[in-house]
Design a protein around this motif. Sequence first.
Motif, PDB file in Angstrom:
ATOM      1  N   MET A   1       0.853  -1.234  -0.192  1.00 42.92           N
ATOM      2  CA  MET A   1       0.134   0.063   0.167  1.00 42.92           C
ATOM      3  C   MET A   1       0.891   1.064   0.043  1.00 42.92           C
ATOM      4  N   GLU A   2       0.626   2.181  -1.063  1.00 41.33           N
ATOM      5  CA  GLU A   2       1.308   3.532  -1.166  1.00 41.33           C
ATOM      6  C   GLU A   2       0.600   4.476  -0.600  1.00 41.33           C
ATOM      7  N   LEU A   3       0.952   5.621  -0.144  1.00 42.35           N
ATOM      8  CA  LEU A   3       0.390   6.842   0.155  1.00 42.35           C
ATOM      9  C   LEU A   3      -0.418   7.398  -1.148  1.00 42.35           C
ATOM     10  N   LYS A   4       0.359   7.262  -2.311  1.00 45.43           N
ATOM     11  CA  LYS A   4      -0.159   7.712  -3.506  1.00 45.43           C
ATOM     12  C   LYS A   4      -1.874   7.033  -3.662  1.00 45.43           C
ATOM     13  N   GLN A   5      -1.681   5.689  -3.287  1.00 49.09           N
ATOM     14  CA  GLN A   5      -2.919   4.986  -3.765  1.00 49.09           C
ATOM     15  C   GLN A   5      -4.170   5.643  -3.013  1.00 49.09           C
ATOM     16  N   LEU A   6      -3.686   5.893  -1.828  1.00 51.18           N
ATOM     17  CA  LEU A   6      -5.016   6.553  -0.838  1.00 51.18           C
ATOM     18  C   LEU A   6      -5.202   7.624  -1.305  1.00 51.18           C
ATOM     19  N   GLU A   7      -4.325   8.492  -1.783  1.00 58.56           N
ATOM     20  CA  GLU A   7      -4.801   9.907  -2.240  1.00 58.56           C
ATOM     21  C   GLU A   7      -5.602   9.596  -3.543  1.00 58.56           C
ATOM     22  N   PHE A   8      -5.314   8.449  -4.371  1.00 59.36           N
ATOM     23  CA  PHE A   8      -6.213   8.304  -5.424  1.00 59.36           C
ATOM     24  C   PHE A   8      -7.554   7.734  -5.112  1.00 59.36           C
ATOM     25  N   PHE A   9      -7.626   6.826  -4.156  1.00 58.85           N
ATOM     26  CA  PHE A   9      -9.071   6.382  -3.580  1.00 58.85           C
ATOM     27  C   PHE A   9      -9.776   7.268  -3.036  1.00 58.85           C
ATOM     28  N   VAL A  10      -9.269   8.343  -2.131  1.00 54.92           N
ATOM     29  CA  VAL A  10      -9.949   9.521  -1.646  1.00 54.92           C
ATOM     30  C   VAL A  10     -10.563  10.365  -2.852  1.00 54.92           C
ATOM     31  N   LYS A  11      -9.894  10.634  -3.635  1.00 57.11           N
ATOM     32  CA  LYS A  11     -10.204  11.622  -4.725  1.00 57.11           C
ATOM     33  C   LYS A  11     -11.260  10.859  -5.665  1.00 57.11           C
ATOM     34  N   VAL A  12     -11.313   9.765  -5.761  1.00 57.50           N
ATOM     35  CA  VAL A  12     -12.317   8.791  -6.672  1.00 57.50           C
ATOM     36  C   VAL A  12     -13.500   8.908  -5.851  1.00 57.50           C
ATOM     37  N   ALA A  13     -13.644   8.697  -4.264  1.00 60.78           N
ATOM     38  CA  ALA A  13     -14.571   8.480  -3.661  1.00 60.78           C
ATOM     39  C   ALA A  13     -15.443   9.952  -3.553  1.00 60.78           C
ATOM     40  N   GLU A  14     -14.463  11.163  -3.466  1.00 60.83           N
ATOM     41  CA  GLU A  14     -15.033  12.505  -3.245  1.00 60.83           C
ATOM     42  C   GLU A  14     -16.035  12.825  -4.679  1.00 60.83           C
ATOM     43  N   LEU A  15     -15.254  12.324  -5.835  1.00 60.43           N
ATOM     44  CA  LEU A  15     -15.941  12.801  -7.161  1.00 60.43           C
ATOM     45  C   LEU A  15     -16.824  11.824  -7.690  1.00 60.43           C
ATOM     46  N   GLY A  16     -16.819  10.582  -6.928  1.00 63.75           N
ATOM     47  CA  GLY A  16     -17.764   9.601  -7.346  1.00 63.75           C
ATOM     48  C   GLY A  16     -17.525   9.320  -8.875  1.00 63.75           C
ATOM     49  N   SER A  17     -16.416   9.088  -9.254  1.00 65.96           N
ATOM     50  CA  SER A  17     -16.013   9.057 -10.977  1.00 65.96           C
ATOM     51  C   SER A  17     -14.427   8.852 -11.242  1.00 65.96           C
ATOM     52  N   PHE A  18     -14.308   7.670 -11.547  1.00 64.57           N
ATOM     53  CA  PHE A  18     -12.958   7.582 -12.289  1.00 64.57           C
ATOM     54  C   PHE A  18     -12.463   8.700 -13.170  1.00 64.57           C
ATOM     55  N   THR A  19     -13.361   8.792 -14.038  1.00 62.06           N
ATOM     56  CA  THR A  19     -13.141   9.833 -14.988  1.00 62.06           C
ATOM     57  C   THR A  19     -12.792  11.101 -14.521  1.00 62.06           C
ATOM     58  N   ARG A  20     -13.646  11.847 -13.669  1.00 64.04           N
ATOM     59  CA  ARG A  20     -13.382  12.917 -12.986  1.00 64.04           C
ATOM     60  C   ARG A  20     -12.079  13.321 -12.125  1.00 64.04           C
ATOM     61  N   ALA A  21     -11.825  11.976 -11.403  1.00 65.20           N
ATOM     62  CA  ALA A  21     -10.885  12.080 -10.428  1.00 65.20           C
ATOM     63  C   ALA A  21      -9.478  11.810 -11.230  1.00 65.20           C
ATOM     64  N   SER A  22      -9.705  11.166 -12.652  1.00 64.20           N
ATOM     65  CA  SER A  22      -8.404  11.102 -13.365  1.00 64.20           C
ATOM     66  C   SER A  22      -8.138  12.493 -13.875  1.00 64.20           C
ATOM     67  N   LEU A  23      -8.981  13.228 -14.243  1.00 58.28           N
ATOM     68  CA  LEU A  23      -8.717  14.595 -14.585  1.00 58.28           C
ATOM     69  C   LEU A  23      -8.292  15.396 -13.612  1.00 58.28           C
ATOM     70  N   ALA A  24      -8.485  15.409 -12.362  1.00 60.58           N
ATOM     71  CA  ALA A  24      -8.359  16.346 -11.463  1.00 60.58           C
ATOM     72  C   ALA A  24      -7.154  15.879 -10.875  1.00 60.58           C
ATOM     73  N   LEU A  25      -6.672  14.939 -10.931  1.00 64.00           N
ATOM     74  CA  LEU A  25      -5.393  14.187 -10.402  1.00 64.00           C
ATOM     75  C   LEU A  25      -4.242  14.231 -11.563  1.00 64.00           C
ATOM     76  N   GLY A  26      -4.726  14.493 -12.800  1.00 67.07           N
ATOM     77  CA  GLY A  26      -3.731  14.428 -13.945  1.00 67.07           C
ATOM     78  C   GLY A  26      -3.104  13.225 -14.108  1.00 67.07           C
ATOM     79  N   VAL A  27      -3.839  12.009 -13.688  1.00 67.64           N
ATOM     80  CA  VAL A  27      -3.563  10.768 -13.973  1.00 67.64           C
ATOM     81  C   VAL A  27      -4.350   9.960 -15.014  1.00 67.64           C
ATOM     82  N   ALA A  28      -3.605   9.228 -15.995  1.00 61.43           N
ATOM     83  CA  ALA A  28      -4.398   8.458 -16.774  1.00 61.43           C
ATOM     84  C   ALA A  28      -5.393   7.489 -16.082  1.00 61.43           C
ATOM     85  N   GLN A  29      -6.356   7.445 -16.796  1.00 59.39           N
ATOM     86  CA  GLN A  29      -7.706   6.747 -16.004  1.00 59.39           C
ATOM     87  C   GLN A  29      -7.005   5.271 -15.896  1.00 59.39           C
ATOM     88  N   PRO A  30      -6.383   4.361 -16.981  1.00 56.57           N
ATOM     89  CA  PRO A  30      -6.018   3.384 -16.652  1.00 56.57           C
ATOM     90  C   PRO A  30      -5.183   3.057 -15.409  1.00 56.57           C
TER      91      PRO A  30
END
Length: 306
Positions: A1-30
Amino acid sequence: MELKQLEFFVKVAELGSFTRASLALGVAQPELSRKIRQLEVEFRQRLFNRNGRGVSLTDEGAVMLDHCTRILEQTDRMRHAIQAAQSSPVGKVVVGMTASTSRALASGVVTVFRKRFPNASLEVIEARSRVLHEWVITGRVDIAILYDPPPSPLLETASLYDVDLLLISHATRTLVPRTGPVPFRSLAKLPLILPGKSHSIRMLVDKEAQKAGIDLDVVLEIEGTHLTLELVQLGHGYTVLPIFPVQRSSVPRRLQLNEIVSPRLKRSMKLVVSKQHPSSFLRSEEHTSELQSHLNLVCRLLLEKK
C-alpha cells in the motif's frame, strides 16, 4: 500500500467518478483504475460499486475512506511541521566565548539568534580560549568564537573577522607619541603586561619579536583583559590588545591607544564547530551554515561600530 494509492482512492470517492478523478489528479484513467484495484486486492474487499453514472462506496469502502482521510490529514500536518522546522529549526545550541569576546558580542548574538530561530534555545558559556577549544572537541560546546584556534582534524572553522592589535598605555604616563602609529620594534623599549606564553596574543607578539630580532621586557604575565587594563592604568606597564575589549571595559578611560605597524599585528576571529558532536540544532549542514552566516554578520556589524 502506497500513500499515493490512498490519495487516489479518496479523490475517486469524493468525485464519485474515475473519469473526473483522473482529470483532477492529472493521472491516466487506466493507471488510476490499476492503483485502486491493487488496494482492493490487498484488502480483499470491493471498495466501490460501479454503475453507469460513476461509482459509489461499499460499506467497506466507507470505512476505508474514514481511515484514509485521517491518514492523509496527519501526513499533511507532518509535512507542514517538517517544513516549519526547516525554516525555524528546533533544538539547543551552546555557544562558547571568552569573557572579552562575550562582553563585546554576546548581546548581539543572542538578539539575532532569537529573532531568526525563535523555536530553538541558546546557551552562552564564557571560558578561556584553550578550555573552549577542548569543549568543542568533546561536545560540551557546539560552537565557539575563538581567536586563531589551533588546527584540529576534529573541528571545522569559518573566519569571521580580522582584528588589529593596538598598543595600550596610560594616557598621561606614556613614552610613545600621543597620536600616530608605533613601529613594532619600539615595544622592545617598553615594560609589557602580556598573557602567558600559551595565549594566542602572546604567541603572536613573541613570534614577531623573534622575526625582528628583538627582546621584549615582559614585566607581568596576566590572564584577563580587565585586570590587565587596570594594571596599565596604575602605571605598571603597556599591553597589546584589540580595540573592542578596551572600549567595552568598565575601566575608567585614562588609556591611550596607538596602532602597531611594521608589521601590523592581526588576530583572526573564527567560528569553531565540532565535526564529531553536532547538536540537534546543528545536524543539518544548512542550519550550521546559516547560523555561521548570521554570527558572521552580527560580529561584523558590532565590530565595525567600534
